[in-house]
Design a protein around this motif. Structure first.
Motif, short mmCIF file in Angstrom:
data_model
loop_
_atom_site.label_atom_id
_atom_site.label_comp_id
_atom_site.label_asym_id
_atom_site.label_seq_id
_atom_site.Cartn_x
_atom_site.Cartn_y
_atom_site.Cartn_z
N VAL A 78 0.84 -1.20 0.00
CA VAL A 78 0.00 0.00 0.00
C VAL A 78 0.88 1.25 0.00
O VAL A 78 0.60 2.24 -0.69
CB VAL A 78 -0.95 0.00 1.21
CG1 VAL A 78 -1.76 1.30 1.26
CG2 VAL A 78 -1.89 -1.20 1.16
N GLY A 79 1.96 1.20 0.77
CA GLY A 79 2.90 2.32 0.78
C GLY A 79 3.52 2.57 -0.58
O GLY A 79 3.68 3.72 -1.00
N LEU A 80 3.86 1.49 -1.29
CA LEU A 80 4.42 1.64 -2.62
C LEU A 80 3.42 2.28 -3.57
O LEU A 80 3.78 3.13 -4.39
CB LEU A 80 4.87 0.29 -3.17
CG LEU A 80 5.43 0.31 -4.60
CD1 LEU A 80 6.65 1.20 -4.70
CD2 LEU A 80 5.73 -1.11 -5.08
N GLU A 81 2.16 1.90 -3.48
CA GLU A 81 1.14 2.50 -4.33
C GLU A 81 1.05 4.01 -4.07
O GLU A 81 0.89 4.80 -5.01
CB GLU A 81 -0.20 1.82 -4.10
CG GLU A 81 -0.25 0.40 -4.63
CD GLU A 81 -1.51 -0.35 -4.27
OE1 GLU A 81 -1.91 -1.26 -5.03
OE2 GLU A 81 -2.10 -0.02 -3.22
N ASP B 244 4.73 9.43 -10.17
CA ASP B 244 4.22 9.17 -11.52
C ASP B 244 4.84 7.91 -12.14
O ASP B 244 5.27 7.91 -13.30
CB ASP B 244 4.44 10.38 -12.43
CG ASP B 244 3.56 10.34 -13.68
OD1 ASP B 244 2.49 9.72 -13.62
OD2 ASP B 244 3.94 10.93 -14.70
N TYR B 245 4.87 6.85 -11.34
CA TYR B 245 5.23 5.52 -11.82
C TYR B 245 4.06 4.59 -11.55
O TYR B 245 3.21 4.87 -10.69
CB TYR B 245 6.47 4.98 -11.10
CG TYR B 245 7.79 5.41 -11.69
CD1 TYR B 245 8.54 4.55 -12.48
CD2 TYR B 245 8.31 6.68 -11.44
CE1 TYR B 245 9.76 4.93 -13.01
CE2 TYR B 245 9.52 7.08 -11.97
CZ TYR B 245 10.25 6.19 -12.75
OH TYR B 245 11.46 6.59 -13.28
N ASP B 246 4.04 3.48 -12.23
CA ASP B 246 3.09 2.42 -11.94
C ASP B 246 3.81 1.38 -11.08
O ASP B 246 4.98 1.07 -11.35
CB ASP B 246 2.61 1.78 -13.24
CG ASP B 246 1.44 0.83 -13.02
OD1 ASP B 246 1.62 -0.17 -12.29
OD2 ASP B 246 0.37 1.08 -13.59
N PRO B 247 3.17 0.83 -10.04
CA PRO B 247 3.85 -0.21 -9.25
C PRO B 247 4.38 -1.36 -10.11
O PRO B 247 5.40 -1.96 -9.77
CB PRO B 247 2.75 -0.69 -8.31
CG PRO B 247 1.86 0.50 -8.14
CD PRO B 247 1.85 1.17 -9.48
#
Length: 222
Positions: A152-155, A162-165
């Protein structure tokens, strides 16, 4: 081009004696993509490691409880409830295991960590009574709120930078890395990982600790 990374610290960038492997200083400062440190340790630890590695301070600490990205800190979880669990655990004869100074929890803001030598059954019983959960990271039992996870933190980080996981490669060793493995594009569990991490990873490495991590990073640079 190399992919962005999300890396656990203990058991992943360290050796079997929990010492930071010097190869981290060889490869990570020059990595030509974002590097996010995601750890169960208290917030100051990954921030300090970023400083000494010369990396931007983008970190996920306390199993997702604290996230620092683009100079902004956000929090998840209920530190007061976790402390209440710790207090009740001690009142019922438990021992957190860190001594009077308790440098493990002194700077922890969203959860409580308890030594693996503690009475696990009692700790889980008390946590259940407070509607909190206990996870075993291989280095400590962490008492935390449900739904607080590294993934969740990474999201949250990705929304800001502005990256996608799915752009990320993740490497880890513990059940607290499983949520990260589920959201990234490619995930690796080092050979010393627990069974939860191994089951969640796309690939289980033959090498342990930083040996395994370095093998992935070296291959990604080719």
């Amino acid at each position: 081009m190399v992919p962005p990374l999300v890396l656990d610290i203990d058991g992943t960038l360290t050796d079997a004696q929990s010492r930071l492997d010097p190869r981290a200083f060889d490869v990570l400062p020059s990595w030509d993509a974002p590097v996010i440190l995601a750890t169960g340790k208290a917030f100051p630890y990954p921030v300090s490691l970023c400083h000494y590695l010369g990396l931007p301070e983008t970190v996920i600490a306390e199993n997702g409880g604290v996230v620092l990205v683009d100079g902004e800190v956000t929090y998840a979880g209920n530190r007061e409830a976790a402390q209440a669990v710790a207090d009740e655990f001690v009142a019922r004869g438990g021992d957190l295991g860190w001594g009077t100074a308790d440098t493990v929890n002194r700077w922890r803001e969203t959860e409580i960590a308890v030594s693996l030598d503690a009475d696990e059954a009692l700790l889980r019983d008390v946590a259940d009574a407070f509607d909190l959960e206990v996870i075993d990271t291989g280095f400590a039992y962490h008492v935390k709120s449900h739904g607080v996870e590294k993934g969740v933190g990474l999201e949250h980080v990705c929304e800001t930078i502005d990256y996608d996981p799915e752009d990320f490669v993740a490497i880890g060793d513990s059940e607290n890395d499983a949520s990260t493995f589920r959201v990234v594009g490619q995930s690796y569990a080092v050979a010393n990982a627990d069974e939860v991490a191994k089951a969640a990873a796309d690939e289980v490495l033959e090498e342990s600790y930083m040996d395994g991590t370095y093998s992935v990073l070296d291959a990604l640079r080719e």
